[in-house]
Design an enzyme around this catalytic site. Structure first.
Site, PDB file in Angstrom:
ATOM      1  N   ARG A 119       0.920  -1.227  -0.304  1.00  0.00           N
ATOM      2  CA  ARG A 119       0.315   0.592  -0.179  1.00  0.00           C
ATOM      3  C   ARG A 119       0.978   1.084  -0.223  1.00  0.00           C
ATOM      4  O   ARG A 119       0.012   2.840   0.229  1.00  0.00           O
ATOM      5  CB  ARG A 119      -1.448   0.152   1.388  1.00  0.00           C
ATOM      6  CG  ARG A 119      -1.780  -1.427   0.719  1.00  0.00           C
ATOM      7  CD  ARG A 119      -3.209  -0.865   2.298  1.00  0.00           C
ATOM      8  NE  ARG A 119      -3.825  -2.141   2.117  1.00  0.00           N
ATOM      9  CZ  ARG A 119      -3.701  -3.511   2.477  1.00  0.00           C
ATOM     10  NH1 ARG A 119      -3.540  -3.027   3.722  1.00  0.00           N
ATOM     11  NH2 ARG A 119      -4.791  -3.599   2.798  1.00  0.00           N
ATOM     12  N   LYS A 141       0.665  11.004 -10.881  1.00  0.00           N
ATOM     13  CA  LYS A 141      -0.323  10.409 -11.469  1.00  0.00           C
ATOM     14  C   LYS A 141       0.236   9.037 -12.104  1.00  0.00           C
ATOM     15  O   LYS A 141       0.884   8.549 -12.466  1.00  0.00           O
ATOM     16  CB  LYS A 141      -1.489  11.308 -12.898  1.00  0.00           C
ATOM     17  CG  LYS A 141      -2.462  11.905 -12.447  1.00  0.00           C
ATOM     18  CD  LYS A 141      -3.050  12.210 -13.787  1.00  0.00           C
ATOM     19  CE  LYS A 141      -3.918  13.446 -13.669  1.00  0.00           C
ATOM     20  NZ  LYS A 141      -5.133  13.668 -15.231  1.00  0.00           N
ATOM     21  N   GLU A 183       4.744  19.837 -25.188  1.00  0.00           N
ATOM     22  CA  GLU A 183       4.141  19.287 -23.383  1.00  0.00           C
ATOM     23  C   GLU A 183       4.563  21.330 -22.919  1.00  0.00           C
ATOM     24  O   GLU A 183       3.946  21.438 -21.778  1.00  0.00           O
ATOM     25  CB  GLU A 183       4.510  18.619 -22.838  1.00  0.00           C
ATOM     26  CG  GLU A 183       3.741  16.988 -22.706  1.00  0.00           C
ATOM     27  CD  GLU A 183       2.193  17.287 -22.221  1.00  0.00           C
ATOM     28  OE1 GLU A 183       1.589  18.237 -22.335  1.00  0.00           O
ATOM     29  OE2 GLU A 183       1.696  16.194 -22.761  1.00  0.00           O
ATOM     30  N   GLU A 235      -8.059  16.471  -8.740  1.00  0.00           N
ATOM     31  CA  GLU A 235      -7.894  16.869 -10.263  1.00  0.00           C
ATOM     32  C   GLU A 235      -9.380  17.161  -9.465  1.00  0.00           C
ATOM     33  O   GLU A 235     -10.619  16.523 -10.513  1.00  0.00           O
ATOM     34  CB  GLU A 235      -8.200  16.078 -11.050  1.00  0.00           C
ATOM     35  CG  GLU A 235      -8.316  16.619 -12.631  1.00  0.00           C
ATOM     36  CD  GLU A 235      -7.478  15.819 -13.782  1.00  0.00           C
ATOM     37  OE1 GLU A 235      -6.056  15.365 -14.261  1.00  0.00           O
ATOM     38  OE2 GLU A 235      -8.463  15.276 -14.112  1.00  0.00           O
ATOM     39  N   ARG A 245      -6.309  21.382 -12.078  1.00  0.00           N
ATOM     40  CA  ARG A 245      -5.681  20.446 -12.800  1.00  0.00           C
ATOM     41  C   ARG A 245      -6.353  19.928 -14.331  1.00  0.00           C
ATOM     42  O   ARG A 245      -5.027  19.693 -14.576  1.00  0.00           O
ATOM     43  CB  ARG A 245      -5.139  19.508 -11.791  1.00  0.00           C
ATOM     44  CG  ARG A 245      -4.049  18.283 -12.341  1.00  0.00           C
ATOM     45  CD  ARG A 245      -3.814  17.305 -11.229  1.00  0.00           C
ATOM     46  NE  ARG A 245      -3.187  16.175 -11.980  1.00  0.00           N
ATOM     47  CZ  ARG A 245      -1.637  15.769 -11.540  1.00  0.00           C
ATOM     48  NH1 ARG A 245      -2.014  15.445 -10.305  1.00  0.00           N
ATOM     49  NH2 ARG A 245      -0.495  14.991 -11.959  1.00  0.00           N
ATOM     50  N   ASN A 249      -4.955  19.430 -19.080  1.00  0.00           N
ATOM     51  CA  ASN A 249      -4.999  18.324 -20.430  1.00  0.00           C
ATOM     52  C   ASN A 249      -5.624  18.970 -21.724  1.00  0.00           C
ATOM     53  O   ASN A 249      -6.333  18.547 -22.476  1.00  0.00           O
ATOM     54  CB  ASN A 249      -7.018  17.917 -20.523  1.00  0.00           C
ATOM     55  CG  ASN A 249      -6.281  16.800 -19.052  1.00  0.00           C
ATOM     56  OD1 ASN A 249      -5.554  16.220 -19.008  1.00  0.00           O
ATOM     57  ND2 ASN A 249      -7.357  16.647 -18.428  1.00  0.00           N
ATOM     58  N   HIS A 252      -5.275  17.694 -25.234  1.00  0.00           N
ATOM     59  CA  HIS A 252      -5.227  16.084 -25.189  1.00  0.00           C
ATOM     60  C   HIS A 252      -6.436  15.897 -25.332  1.00  0.00           C
ATOM     61  O   HIS A 252      -6.538  14.128 -25.855  1.00  0.00           O
ATOM     62  CB  HIS A 252      -4.988  16.155 -23.548  1.00  0.00           C
ATOM     63  CG  HIS A 252      -3.463  16.137 -23.238  1.00  0.00           C
ATOM     64  ND1 HIS A 252      -2.597  17.290 -23.931  1.00  0.00           N
ATOM     65  CD2 HIS A 252      -2.753  15.604 -22.755  1.00  0.00           C
ATOM     66  CE1 HIS A 252      -1.218  17.244 -22.966  1.00  0.00           C
ATOM     67  NE2 HIS A 252      -1.059  15.917 -22.699  1.00  0.00           N
ATOM     68  N   HIS A 268       3.960  11.306 -28.375  1.00  0.00           N
ATOM     69  CA  HIS A 268       2.301  11.414 -27.508  1.00  0.00           C
ATOM     70  C   HIS A 268       2.395  12.885 -27.762  1.00  0.00           C
ATOM     71  O   HIS A 268       1.482  13.935 -28.243  1.00  0.00           O
ATOM     72  CB  HIS A 268       2.499  11.275 -26.492  1.00  0.00           C
ATOM     73  CG  HIS A 268       1.667  12.370 -25.023  1.00  0.00           C
ATOM     74  ND1 HIS A 268       0.249  11.517 -24.936  1.00  0.00           N
ATOM     75  CD2 HIS A 268       2.058  12.916 -24.204  1.00  0.00           C
ATOM     76  CE1 HIS A 268       0.004  12.544 -24.285  1.00  0.00           C
ATOM     77  NE2 HIS A 268       0.656  13.726 -23.823  1.00  0.00           N
TER      78      HIS A 268
HETATM   79  N1  GLY Z   1      -0.415  14.654 -17.357  1.00  0.00           N
HETATM   80  C1  GLY Z   1      -1.943  15.175 -16.643  1.00  0.00           C
HETATM   81  C2  GLY Z   1      -1.411  15.874 -15.113  1.00  0.00           C
HETATM   82  O1  GLY Z   1      -0.715  15.475 -14.972  1.00  0.00           O
HETATM   83  O2  GLY Z   1      -2.475  15.776 -14.730  1.00  0.00           O
END
Ligand code: GLY
Length: 364
Positions: A119, A141, A183, A235, A245, A249, A252, A268
């Site tokens: 965990r 993420k 990016e 987010e 957050r 995007n 995207h 990407h």
């Molecule tokens: N790559 C988008 C984020 O980290 O929220």
């Protein structure tokens, strides 16, 4: 000699993103308290992993190297299970540490393994691509891909530190460097126009992996991401009605649809570049973004030689791919759009005729 930059991120823990050269000597200190360290890396980085292993063994750690497939092939449940089994076999405990070294796919997978083993164990990222440094390795993420789609299984789980050693970029293929900078353009458009000025006016320096501008651009892009994540880690939305957050995007929704249509063979960043052009055109047609703002997209992405058009005749497939994107809510498509440079907003359910017209305008 590049300066060393430190950018703090405040999430479920506060950690530092360090940008500079020759950072790997810091690793042992950051792993103090662990007995075992697992270094997760792709085959192409075996020599660097061996060097880290011998340094850490000299500092008294037991080190296991977990070599995983390249790029998206790493992000599978089988690869995660391979890592879990290896951790189990080596008696990996909660005080031990995982190091994820590689591009965005490697750090996504390593982060997921670190989040799920017992965990949650300590995690240090060493991203080796521009995309990894400015996006994937920062922000917590983590995840893997499944039959149902990309990144649908994962966890928000922050690293303890991110070491962006820009010497790793010296051997990166130039197309990966350019794609990673998509990016950086993205955050320039949404949040820091000075980035765009440098990309347009000092393009060659931006692409020089031995110069000082590239690390500085990476610092500025990381700073934008750190600020966004510190405000809205999970987010759920920014403060005072700000977008939060989801701003990350930008470009995207259409970009992911392109990646899907191209069976993930496009880089990407190249797909994001087309996605940025699409959404800029959508906002321009919708009367939200003015011509100058639109032209900044063309100039910055064009300077880097990134794709700014997409073949015509694929609307139905693109539209259905956008609808399964995880940014869709219910049946309404949602786009991050710009009401001007540095003024992002959500646009839910744009008129379908605009959606089609924007595609027609950016298709070649
Ligand atoms: N790559 C988008 C984020 O980290 O929220």
């Amino acid at each position: 000699m590049t300066e060393r930059f430190v950018v703090p991120v405040h999430a479920e823990r506060t950690y530092e993103v360090i940008i500079g050269r020759g950072l790997l000597g810091d690793l042992a200190e950051r792993l103090e308290g662990s007995q075992r360290v697992a270094v997760i890396h792709p085959g192409a980085l075996r020599a660097s992993a061996d060097a880290i292993q011998s340094d850490l063994v000299d500092s008294g750690f037991e080190v296991i190297l977990l070599e995983i497939p390249e790029a998206e092939d790493a992000k599978t449940s089988d690869v995660a299970a391979f890592c879990w089994n290896a951790l189990g076999a080596s008696g990996f405990t909660r005080s031990d540490s995982i190091v994820g070294m590689g591009g965005g796919a490697t750090t996504d997978l390593a982060g997921f393994v670190a989040a799920t083993w017992l965990r949650g164990v300590r995690l240090i990222h060493i991203p080796t691509t521009v995309l990894g440094m400015v996006d994937a390795a920062v922000g917590g993420k983590t995840g893997i891909n499944t039959e149902a789609g990309k990144n649908l299984v994962g966890a928000f789980y922050s690293p303890w530190a991110v070491l962006c050693d820009v010497t790793a970029l010296e051997t990166l293929p130039e197309n990966d460097l350019r794609a990673g900078l998509a990016e950086v353009v993205k955050v320039g458009l949404t949040s820091d126009a000075s980035i765009l000025v440098d990309i347009i006016e000092r393009t060659e320096e931006c692409l020089n992996t031995q110069g000082d501008l590239l690390p500085d651009l990476i610092r500025r892009a990381v700073q934008v991401k750190a600020d966004v994540v510190s405000e809205d880690f999970l987010e759920t939305g920014g403060k005072d009605g700000r977008i939060g957050r989801e701003v990350l995007n930008y470009g995207h929704t259409f970009g992911h649809a392109v990646e899907r249509l191209e069976n993930y063979r496009w880089r990407h960043g190249a797909a994001v570049s087309v996605g940025l052009m699409y959404v800029a055109e959508l906002a321009r047609l919708g009367g939200r973004l003015d011509e100058d703002g639109y032209q900044m997209h063309v100039k910055a992405l064009g300077a880097l030689g990134l794709p700014v058009t997409y073949p015509a005749g694929r609307w139905d497939q693109l539209y259905s791919a956008m609808q399964v994107d995880k940014k869709a809510r219910g049946s309404l498509l949602r786009f991050v759009v710009l009401d001007g440079l540095g003024a992002p907003a959500m646009w839910e359910g744009p008129d379908p005729t605009l959606l089609v017209a924007a595609y027609a305008d950016i298709s070649a």
